[in-house]
Design a protein around this motif. Structure first.
Motif, PDB file in Angstrom:
ATOM      1  N   MET A 193     -14.161  16.945  -2.963  1.00 10.26           N
ATOM      2  CA  MET A 193     -13.802  16.043  -1.873  1.00 10.26           C
ATOM      3  C   MET A 193     -12.451  15.401  -2.159  1.00 10.26           C
ATOM      4  SD  MET A 193     -15.788  12.609  -0.575  1.00 10.26           S
ATOM      5  CE  MET A 193     -15.020  11.508   0.613  1.00 10.26           C
ATOM      6  N   HIS A 194     -11.606  15.407  -1.155  1.00  7.60           N
ATOM      7  CA  HIS A 194     -10.290  14.822  -1.290  1.00  7.60           C
ATOM      8  C   HIS A 194     -10.289  13.382  -0.791  1.00  7.60           C
ATOM      9  CE1 HIS A 194      -8.990  19.031  -1.766  1.00  7.60           C
ATOM     10  NE2 HIS A 194      -7.931  18.516  -2.385  1.00  7.60           N
ATOM     11  N   GLY A 195      -9.538  12.529  -1.505  1.00  2.00           N
ATOM     12  CA  GLY A 195      -9.431  11.139  -1.117  1.00  2.00           C
ATOM     13  C   GLY A 195      -8.390  10.938  -0.026  1.00  2.00           C
ATOM     14  N   THR A 196      -8.495   9.790   0.637  1.00  2.00           N
ATOM     15  CA  THR A 196      -7.541   9.418   1.688  1.00  2.00           C
ATOM     16  C   THR A 196      -6.393   8.637   1.047  1.00  2.00           C
ATOM     17  OG1 THR A 196      -9.363   9.292   3.274  1.00  2.00           O
ATOM     18  CG2 THR A 196      -7.263   8.259   3.897  1.00  2.00           C
ATOM     19  N   VAL A 197      -5.218   9.248   1.004  1.00  2.00           N
ATOM     20  CA  VAL A 197      -4.066   8.680   0.304  1.00  2.00           C
ATOM     21  C   VAL A 197      -3.152   7.991   1.304  1.00  2.00           C
ATOM     22  CG1 VAL A 197      -2.027   9.222  -1.069  1.00  2.00           C
ATOM     23  CG2 VAL A 197      -4.188  10.412  -1.513  1.00  2.00           C
ATOM     24  N   ASP A 198      -2.696   6.800   0.936  1.00  2.00           N
ATOM     25  CA  ASP A 198      -1.736   6.048   1.749  1.00  2.00           C
ATOM     26  C   ASP A 198      -0.614   5.571   0.837  1.00  2.00           C
ATOM     27  OD1 ASP A 198      -0.317   4.545   3.533  1.00  2.00           O
ATOM     28  OD2 ASP A 198      -1.868   3.051   3.883  1.00  2.00           O
ATOM     29  N   GLY A 199       0.592   6.046   1.074  1.00  2.00           N
ATOM     30  CA  GLY A 199       1.725   5.654   0.255  1.00  2.00           C
ATOM     31  C   GLY A 199       2.506   4.474   0.792  1.00  2.00           C
ATOM     32  N   PHE A 200       2.081   3.933   1.942  1.00  2.00           N
ATOM     33  CA  PHE A 200       2.814   2.830   2.579  1.00  2.00           C
ATOM     34  C   PHE A 200       1.845   1.745   3.025  1.00  2.00           C
ATOM     35  CE2 PHE A 200       5.087   6.805   3.244  1.00  2.00           C
ATOM     36  CZ  PHE A 200       6.359   6.507   2.793  1.00  2.00           C
ATOM     37  N   SER A 201       0.989   1.319   2.091  1.00  2.00           N
ATOM     38  CA  SER A 201      -0.030   0.340   2.469  1.00  2.00           C
ATOM     39  C   SER A 201       0.566  -1.028   2.792  1.00  2.00           C
ATOM     40  CB  SER A 201      -1.068   0.208   1.346  1.00  2.00           C
ATOM     41  OG  SER A 201      -0.439  -0.190   0.133  1.00  2.00           O
ATOM     42  N   TYR A 202       1.795  -1.307   2.358  1.00  2.00           N
ATOM     43  CA  TYR A 202       2.471  -2.566   2.688  1.00  2.00           C
ATOM     44  C   TYR A 202       3.588  -2.348   3.702  1.00  2.00           C
ATOM     45  CZ  TYR A 202       0.034  -4.514  -1.357  1.00  2.00           C
ATOM     46  OH  TYR A 202      -0.933  -4.920  -2.241  1.00  2.00           O
ATOM     47  N   GLY A 203       3.522  -1.257   4.419  1.00  2.00           N
ATOM     48  CA  GLY A 203       4.526  -0.982   5.438  1.00  2.00           C
ATOM     49  C   GLY A 203       5.873  -0.645   4.811  1.00  2.00           C
ATOM     50  N   LEU A 204       6.954  -1.176   5.389  1.00  2.00           N
ATOM     51  CA  LEU A 204       8.304  -0.898   4.916  1.00  2.00           C
ATOM     52  C   LEU A 204       8.746  -1.789   3.765  1.00  2.00           C
ATOM     53  CD1 LEU A 204      10.177  -0.351   8.307  1.00  2.00           C
ATOM     54  CD2 LEU A 204       9.382   1.398   6.697  1.00  2.00           C
ATOM     55  N   VAL A 205       7.898  -2.741   3.363  1.00  2.00           N
ATOM     56  CA  VAL A 205       8.303  -3.689   2.321  1.00  2.00           C
ATOM     57  C   VAL A 205       8.591  -2.967   1.017  1.00  2.00           C
ATOM     58  CG1 VAL A 205       7.578  -5.660   0.938  1.00  2.00           C
ATOM     59  CG2 VAL A 205       7.055  -5.593   3.384  1.00  2.00           C
ATOM     60  N   THR A 206       7.659  -2.148   0.547  1.00  2.00           N
ATOM     61  CA  THR A 206       7.860  -1.475  -0.739  1.00  2.00           C
ATOM     62  C   THR A 206       8.965  -0.420  -0.697  1.00  2.00           C
ATOM     63  OG1 THR A 206       5.928  -0.100  -0.193  1.00  2.00           O
ATOM     64  CG2 THR A 206       5.575  -1.962  -1.672  1.00  2.00           C
ATOM     65  N   PRO A 207       9.079   0.410   0.363  1.00  2.00           N
ATOM     66  CA  PRO A 207      10.193   1.366   0.369  1.00  2.00           C
ATOM     67  C   PRO A 207      11.560   0.697   0.367  1.00  2.00           C
ATOM     68  CG  PRO A 207       8.530   2.025   1.962  1.00  2.00           C
ATOM     69  CD  PRO A 207       8.160   0.658   1.491  1.00  2.00           C
ATOM     70  N   VAL A 208      11.715  -0.383   1.134  1.00  2.00           N
ATOM     71  CA  VAL A 208      13.009  -1.066   1.202  1.00  2.00           C
ATOM     72  C   VAL A 208      13.328  -1.735  -0.131  1.00  2.00           C
ATOM     73  CG1 VAL A 208      14.278  -2.961   2.280  1.00  2.00           C
ATOM     74  CG2 VAL A 208      12.947  -1.384   3.695  1.00  2.00           C
ATOM     75  N   ALA A 209      12.339  -2.429  -0.714  1.00  2.00           N
ATOM     76  CA  ALA A 209      12.564  -3.084  -2.006  1.00  2.00           C
ATOM     77  C   ALA A 209      12.871  -2.053  -3.090  1.00  2.00           C
ATOM     78  CB  ALA A 209      11.347  -3.922  -2.396  1.00  2.00           C
ATOM     79  N   ALA A 210      12.157  -0.929  -3.072  1.00  2.00           N
ATOM     80  CA  ALA A 210      12.401   0.122  -4.063  1.00  2.00           C
ATOM     81  C   ALA A 210      13.797   0.714  -3.892  1.00  2.00           C
ATOM     82  CB  ALA A 210      11.337   1.207  -3.929  1.00  2.00           C
ATOM     83  N   TYR A 211      14.218   0.926  -2.662  1.00  2.99           N
ATOM     84  CA  TYR A 211      15.540   1.474  -2.394  1.00  2.99           C
ATOM     85  C   TYR A 211      16.635   0.533  -2.900  1.00  2.99           C
ATOM     86  CZ  TYR A 211      19.719   2.691   0.258  1.00  2.99           C
ATOM     87  OH  TYR A 211      21.010   2.984   0.625  1.00  2.99           O
ATOM     88  N   LEU A 212      16.492  -0.754  -2.639  1.00  2.55           N
ATOM     89  CA  LEU A 212      17.487  -1.725  -3.099  1.00  2.55           C
ATOM     90  C   LEU A 212      17.576  -1.751  -4.619  1.00  2.55           C
ATOM     91  CD1 LEU A 212      16.836  -4.684  -0.624  1.00  2.55           C
ATOM     92  CD2 LEU A 212      18.701  -3.009  -0.575  1.00  2.55           C
ATOM     93  N   MET A 213      16.431  -1.627  -5.289  1.00  2.39           N
ATOM     94  CA  MET A 213      16.447  -1.602  -6.753  1.00  2.39           C
ATOM     95  C   MET A 213      17.144  -0.352  -7.272  1.00  2.39           C
ATOM     96  SD  MET A 213      15.788  -3.321  -9.396  1.00  2.39           S
ATOM     97  CE  MET A 213      14.774  -4.597  -8.660  1.00  2.39           C
ATOM     98  N   ALA A 214      16.915   0.789  -6.608  1.00  2.29           N
ATOM     99  CA  ALA A 214      17.604   2.016  -7.016  1.00  2.29           C
ATOM    100  C   ALA A 214      19.106   1.885  -6.813  1.00  2.29           C
ATOM    101  CB  ALA A 214      17.058   3.208  -6.226  1.00  2.29           C
ATOM    102  N   CYS A 215      19.521   1.243  -5.723  1.00  2.00           N
ATOM    103  CA  CYS A 215      20.949   1.035  -5.456  1.00  2.00           C
ATOM    104  C   CYS A 215      21.565   0.120  -6.507  1.00  2.00           C
ATOM    105  CB  CYS A 215      21.157   0.442  -4.069  1.00  2.00           C
ATOM    106  SG  CYS A 215      20.785   1.574  -2.710  1.00  2.00           S
ATOM    107  N   LEU A 216      20.850  -0.945  -6.884  1.00  2.00           N
ATOM    108  CA  LEU A 216      21.365  -1.884  -7.875  1.00  2.00           C
ATOM    109  C   LEU A 216      21.557  -1.202  -9.224  1.00  2.00           C
ATOM    110  CD1 LEU A 216      22.144  -4.704  -8.849  1.00  2.00           C
ATOM    111  CD2 LEU A 216      19.702  -5.186  -9.197  1.00  2.00           C
ATOM    112  N   GLY A 217      20.525  -0.503  -9.685  1.00  2.00           N
ATOM    113  CA  GLY A 217      20.648   0.208 -10.953  1.00  2.00           C
ATOM    114  C   GLY A 217      21.743   1.257 -10.915  1.00  2.00           C
TER     115      GLY A 217
END
Length: 294
Positions: free
Chosen positions: A1-25
């Motif tokens: 049985m396969h699980g139900t995966v959600d990579g955006f459970s907090y909407g755009l908050v985590t992708p945007v924050a992650a992107y900004l951190m990648a840009c800073l580094g």
């Protein structure tokens, strides 16, 4: 049985924050790499090491900020702390090898390809080692073609970033290169996550071993965030930044792999039959100028 995966459970908050951190580094790492080409001796190695840690920390922090939005509906998700932080070491070491190759060998095609490949493989290794540190009621499965695509994206992104580090100058150009690098690193991450599926284990209700996302996220953010802040202060207080890049031409002529700027020979030198353009024409022209014909 396969699980139900959600990579955006907090909407755009985590992708945007992650992107900004990648840009800073990326921005700090690219600036440190460029600065190393204008330094010599131990200072060059110091700038390269600072750039490697900045890029490695930025990518690693980006990955785990994005992972806070990853959930499996049928199972809680935990993280094995040693494996999680081992992925940070892999990122810094392999990115460092790539940066040192370009920093010491120059912007030659071979150095860029070799350094970019090693750096890209380091980014991909960090990602999948970090994924191996996840603990849940099941096992992760990957789609091989999508995984291969994510590795290719990482290598191309790393090679492009290293080329930009030694070729791009100016604030706006460096900012654009950092934004592009952030897009590439984030694209690699979410391409790799698109390859993931979870096959659940039957009949297990206990919480998975390892720490939960929040307990891992707090120490994870504090260390790299403080380091990136301090690295940013060091870069901004660098004399070449404060003085607006004075001596840039002189430093660029001394950088490995970057050809010296050619100067036009004086009229009397041309009249004597020498080449109009001479890349080795001395700075003190009057001392070596040929006598005038009478």
């Amino acid at each position: 049985m396969h699980g139900t995966v959600d990579g955006f459970s907090y909407g755009l908050v985590t992708p945007v924050a992650a992107y900004l951190m990648a840009c800073l580094g990326g921005a700090l790492g690219l600036r440190c790499t460029l600065r190393s080409l204008r330094a010599g001796g131990s200072f060059r190695s110091g700038w390269l090491a600072l750039g490697a840690v900045a890029i490695g920390s930025g990518i690693w922090t980006m990955h785990f900020i994005a992972m806070t939005g990853f959930t499996v509906e049928e199972s809680p998700v935990g993280y094995d702390r040693p494996v999680t932080f081992a992925s940070l070491g892999v990122a810094i070491v392999m990115v460092g090898i790539g940066i040192f190759i370009v920093g010491h060998r120059g912007a030659t095609p071979l150095a860029l390809i070799t350094g970019g490949t090693i750096t890209g493989l380091g980014i991909a290794s960090m990602h999948y080692l970090g994924m191996a540190g996840m603990r849940l009621h099941g096992r992760l499965e990957y789609d091989s073609p999508t995984v291969a695509l994510s590795v290719v994206i990482a290598v191309v992104a790393a090679t492009t970033a290293l080329w930009a580090a030694v070729s791009v100058s100016g604030f706006l150009a460096s900012l654009g290169a950092s934004l592009v690098m952030g897009v590439a690193v984030s694209g690699m991450h979410y391409t790799g996550m698109a390859a993931v599926s979870v096959r659940l284990h039957a009949g297990q209700d206990a919480a998975p071993a390892g720490d939960g996302p929040v307990s891992v996220l707090i120490p994870m953010l504090i260390g790299p965030a403080v380091f990136l802040l301090l690295a940013g202060v060091v870069v901004m207080l660098d004399p070449l930044v404060v003085l607006g890049g004075q001596d840039k031409e002189r430093a660029a002529r001394n950088a490995p792999g970057i050809p010296a700027q050619r100067r036009r020979a004086p009229a009397d030198w041309q009249a004597a039959g020498h080449d109009v353009w001479n890349s080795t024409w001395p700075a003190d022209r009057t001392a070596q100028r040929p006598p005038r014909k009478r």
